[in-house]
Write a protein that holds these residues in place. Sequence first.
Motif, PDB file in Angstrom:
ATOM      1  N   TYR A   1       0.844  -1.189   0.000  1.00 38.93           N
ATOM      2  CA  TYR A   1       0.000   0.000   0.000  1.00 38.93           C
ATOM      3  C   TYR A   1       0.885   1.248   0.000  1.00 38.93           C
ATOM      4  O   TYR A   1       1.908   1.288   0.685  1.00 38.93           O
ATOM      5  CB  TYR A   1      -0.907   0.041   1.231  1.00 38.93           C
ATOM      6  N   SER A   2       0.467   2.238  -0.778  1.00 40.08           N
ATOM      7  CA  SER A   2       1.151   3.534  -0.773  1.00 40.08           C
ATOM      8  C   SER A   2       0.079   4.624  -0.700  1.00 40.08           C
ATOM      9  O   SER A   2      -1.076   4.346  -0.372  1.00 40.08           O
ATOM     10  CB  SER A   2       2.032   3.672  -2.018  1.00 40.08           C
ATOM     11  N   ASP A   3       0.444   5.854  -1.020  1.00 39.50           N
ATOM     12  CA  ASP A   3      -0.459   7.002  -0.853  1.00 39.50           C
ATOM     13  C   ASP A   3      -0.963   7.061   0.579  1.00 39.50           C
ATOM     14  O   ASP A   3      -2.167   7.147   0.847  1.00 39.50           O
ATOM     15  CB  ASP A   3      -1.614   6.954  -1.857  1.00 39.50           C
ATOM     16  N   ILE A   4      -0.018   6.999   1.490  1.00 39.09           N
ATOM     17  CA  ILE A   4      -0.298   7.140   2.924  1.00 39.09           C
ATOM     18  C   ILE A   4      -0.052   8.608   3.246  1.00 39.09           C
ATOM     19  O   ILE A   4       1.085   9.044   3.320  1.00 39.09           O
ATOM     20  CB  ILE A   4       0.626   6.221   3.752  1.00 39.09           C
ATOM     21  N   PHE A   5      -1.103   9.365   3.445  1.00 38.26           N
ATOM     22  CA  PHE A   5      -0.953  10.827   3.428  1.00 38.26           C
ATOM     23  C   PHE A   5      -1.792  11.463   4.549  1.00 38.26           C
ATOM     24  O   PHE A   5      -2.745  12.167   4.275  1.00 38.26           O
ATOM     25  CB  PHE A   5      -1.441  11.341   2.066  1.00 38.26           C
ATOM     26  N   THR A   6      -1.471  11.309   5.784  1.00 40.17           N
ATOM     27  CA  THR A   6      -0.328  10.697   6.429  1.00 40.17           C
ATOM     28  C   THR A   6      -0.813  10.013   7.709  1.00 40.17           C
ATOM     29  O   THR A   6      -1.898  10.310   8.201  1.00 40.17           O
ATOM     30  CB  THR A   6       0.738  11.732   6.817  1.00 40.17           C
ATOM     31  N   LEU A   7       0.011   9.126   8.295  1.00 43.52           N
ATOM     32  CA  LEU A   7      -0.360   8.499   9.562  1.00 43.52           C
ATOM     33  C   LEU A   7      -0.398   9.521  10.686  1.00 43.52           C
ATOM     34  O   LEU A   7      -1.087   9.316  11.685  1.00 43.52           O
ATOM     35  CB  LEU A   7       0.604   7.356   9.881  1.00 43.52           C
TER      36      LEU A   7
ATOM     37  N   GLY B   1       5.732  14.848  12.668  1.00 46.88           N
ATOM     38  CA  GLY B   1       5.964  14.768  14.110  1.00 46.88           C
ATOM     39  C   GLY B   1       6.705  13.509  14.473  1.00 46.88           C
ATOM     40  O   GLY B   1       7.908  13.393  14.300  1.00 46.88           O
ATOM     41  N   GLY B   2       5.954  12.517  14.965  1.00 44.71           N
ATOM     42  CA  GLY B   2       6.560  11.273  15.403  1.00 44.71           C
ATOM     43  C   GLY B   2       6.523  10.184  14.348  1.00 44.71           C
ATOM     44  O   GLY B   2       6.134  10.412  13.200  1.00 44.71           O
ATOM     45  N   SER B   3       6.941   8.990  14.764  1.00 44.03           N
ATOM     46  CA  SER B   3       6.911   7.817  13.882  1.00 44.03           C
ATOM     47  C   SER B   3       5.606   7.074  14.161  1.00 44.03           C
ATOM     48  O   SER B   3       5.562   6.081  14.877  1.00 44.03           O
ATOM     49  CB  SER B   3       8.120   6.917  14.152  1.00 44.03           C
ATOM     50  N   ASN B   4       4.542   7.576  13.550  1.00 44.59           N
ATOM     51  CA  ASN B   4       3.210   7.149  13.962  1.00 44.59           C
ATOM     52  C   ASN B   4       2.761   5.812  13.391  1.00 44.59           C
ATOM     53  O   ASN B   4       1.693   5.307  13.771  1.00 44.59           O
ATOM     54  CB  ASN B   4       2.207   8.256  13.646  1.00 44.59           C
ATOM     55  N   ALA B   5       3.568   5.205  12.528  1.00 39.58           N
ATOM     56  CA  ALA B   5       3.308   3.810  12.182  1.00 39.58           C
ATOM     57  C   ALA B   5       3.422   2.947  13.435  1.00 39.58           C
ATOM     58  O   ALA B   5       2.748   1.911  13.542  1.00 39.58           O
ATOM     59  CB  ALA B   5       4.295   3.336  11.113  1.00 39.58           C
ATOM     60  N   ASP B   6       4.247   3.376  14.398  1.00 41.28           N
ATOM     61  CA  ASP B   6       4.342   2.648  15.668  1.00 41.28           C
ATOM     62  C   ASP B   6       2.982   2.585  16.354  1.00 41.28           C
ATOM     63  O   ASP B   6       2.571   1.536  16.862  1.00 41.28           O
ATOM     64  CB  ASP B   6       5.352   3.335  16.603  1.00 41.28           C
ATOM     65  N   ASN B   7       2.285   3.702  16.390  1.00 43.11           N
ATOM     66  CA  ASN B   7       0.964   3.750  17.021  1.00 43.11           C
ATOM     67  C   ASN B   7      -0.020   2.843  16.298  1.00 43.11           C
ATOM     68  O   ASN B   7      -0.854   2.179  16.927  1.00 43.11           O
ATOM     69  CB  ASN B   7       0.416   5.186  17.009  1.00 43.11           C
ATOM     70  N   VAL B   8       0.078   2.821  14.964  1.00 42.81           N
ATOM     71  CA  VAL B   8      -0.844   2.005  14.176  1.00 42.81           C
ATOM     72  C   VAL B   8      -0.598   0.522  14.448  1.00 42.81           C
ATOM     73  O   VAL B   8      -1.543  -0.251  14.656  1.00 42.81           O
ATOM     74  CB  VAL B   8      -0.690   2.331  12.672  1.00 42.81           C
TER      75      VAL B   8
END
Length: 748
Positions: free
Chosen positions: A333-339, A389-396
Amino acid sequence: MLALPNMVASETDYSQYVNLFQGTTGGGNRFPGVVAAPFAMVKLGADVQSGKTDAYSGYLPSGSIWGFSMMHESGTGGAPKYGVVSQMPVVGNVSDPQSDLSQDRASPDEAEVGYYKSSLVSGVVVELAATEHAGLYQYTFPKGDAASVVVDVSHVLPSFRGLGWEQHYSKGSFSLFPDGHYEGSGTYNNGWNLSPDWTIYFCGRFNQKSSSARTFISGSNVTPKSQVSGTAPLGGVFTFSETNITSRVGISYISTSQACQSLEREIPERTTLRTLVDNSKRIWNNQVFSKVQISSTDTTDLTLLYSNLYGMSLLPSNLTGENPGWTSAEPYYSDIFTLWDTHRCHTPLFHILQPAAYEEFIRSLIDIWKHDGFMPDARSSNFNGRVQGGSNADNVLADAYVKGLRGNINWEQGYRAMVTDAENVPPNNHDPKAPDSSTKEGRGALPDWLKYGYITPTFTRAVSRAVEYSANDFALHQVAKGLAKTADAEKYLKRSRNWRNHWDPNCTSNGHRGFVVPRRANGSFIVQDPMKCDGCYWGDAYYEDNAWVYSMNAPHDAAELVKLVGGKDKFVDRIDKLFDLKVFNAANEPGFTAPFLYNFVPGQQHRSVERSRQISKSYNTGTGGLPGNSDAGAMESNILWQMIGLWPLAGQTTFLILSPWFASMIINLSNGKTLKITSTGGNRDTAFYIQSLKVNGQQWDKAWVTYQDIFEKGGTMEFVLGSQPKDWATGELPPSPATEVSRKSGDQ
């Protein structure tokens, strides 16, 4: 407008309630063109120019159309992205395909799910339909003149903001073949995510034989041959003697061969536009709209519900099988705009409504780390960037993990990807707007975070990043704990409290004391007016909101926040002040959760309900129906949670209870399970206060539920509502897992 086919009697056509133009004006920037299925790669629509106004999704309500292109984002800010693989119909012969061929519209554009129509002042009518990897253009030209279609490979959505985020055409190729079809590619770069060159391939066919077909390349005095390539603008011109022309185009990130295969597989030669539209409606009804049913028959209710379900399901794009970066059996998946925008409430709803696709999305994030080195916080044109801001893939990932999502996810790899964010400094990509550290991926301010436990002004967005890094570290704690990595779990739990290191107890504003502020390397705080944040942008201490908002952004440590603010009464007044001082902005994601933190104070749940109803007034079913940028579905999912009557705390299993809108709502979960939410004795506008609640048939006295209570196996929530507040939530407060005194509440 397209006449709809008769629906099968047993089916309900929920698509009739979708206003494709909701949120397209007033800064909503939602894409109103054709998206044949949720998360489809092809997003086919009109590109409009109006002075120096950025058309973020290609569409503007006024101005002239200068092309119809195959790829767009939806609801984004920053700068436009894509607007590539374009066609433009022209009445008559075209001597100069590089001249201004734009046309005003004879009437407003029309759209339905799977269908788009533009009527140009030249008399040309353009109707569009699509599949996931291909598009169909149906042109009706006026009689009496030649009909021409120009394919311009250099076409790309421009930006006029002057911030260096505009896209560039780099090079292209275009080839005509004896059977009348054409193939080619375009290479582009930059845009909001500052991506290097990326290439899209295309393959096109007309269902009618052209009377003439030629290539062109700008600056050439020689008649171009059947194939052209280079860095100059180029493309093809097709002219027809007929008035009804059908054009079919396939696209691919891999090759022209794959683009041609997708075209022939998804839109064979005799496929009608009506067939494609009908298929699209069926897909959207089955995969998205039928997941939520309400008792209301009010058209406004239905339009608001299904328009927002549609809007939240446009991004990210499922590019599985279209990944040019590496070969992998994993989904892509792409077009992640944004986490940064979506992790608070969009991804939790994505998980509930589309669990299979959501598992693929999580696997894709991990696979991107495996091959690119970091998970994205944002990604488009197959390139990570930009981190706000942060590395919000971690939250996901943490949100998915604590809610039991397993399937084919390799959680050991997922945790390693999270540790990469938490421990490895990403290389600086020298972003002119924030040159201090990487905005491409990861946590650019990690050196200070690891050294001091806070972030100094050496790094831009220092305070807002510190608040987000705390939440990111809490996410690592959650997954480490679940994987029995005890030492890591304790380490990241401690780091999740580091937002407190920015808390200046002597900073005052409007009767309140204590705010998160910038802090120097020597430990001293920098004097800060919490009502101000300079530009609240890339180079400032706070991003898109001020200290009032960011000081309320630690829901994993809420009990400590109540204490620091000055106790329960002060905490309630602090939330009130967000509204009284007009600090709260429904369009800004950092403030999304703050209005519902009343639930952490005994006897105050009704205030969260009042704020929920207040926020809902920022939405309507019209073109200006979103309070700000859709932000890839963040705004749409926000109002959907208000309708449901719950609010997720990302990275935890906790949902704060608000108040449902409808007498009945059924959410269809996976494997035949449902969550049924009912209410009696009230109404949405004047009698919305909870008098009592039963969860799964049991009397409930808590202002929160868990994922396991109602979503994991389905369940029921039975509300009794009334016109006056009642102190019904007398039980245990929501968990505050990072607060030492509340550890007994559990870490989820």
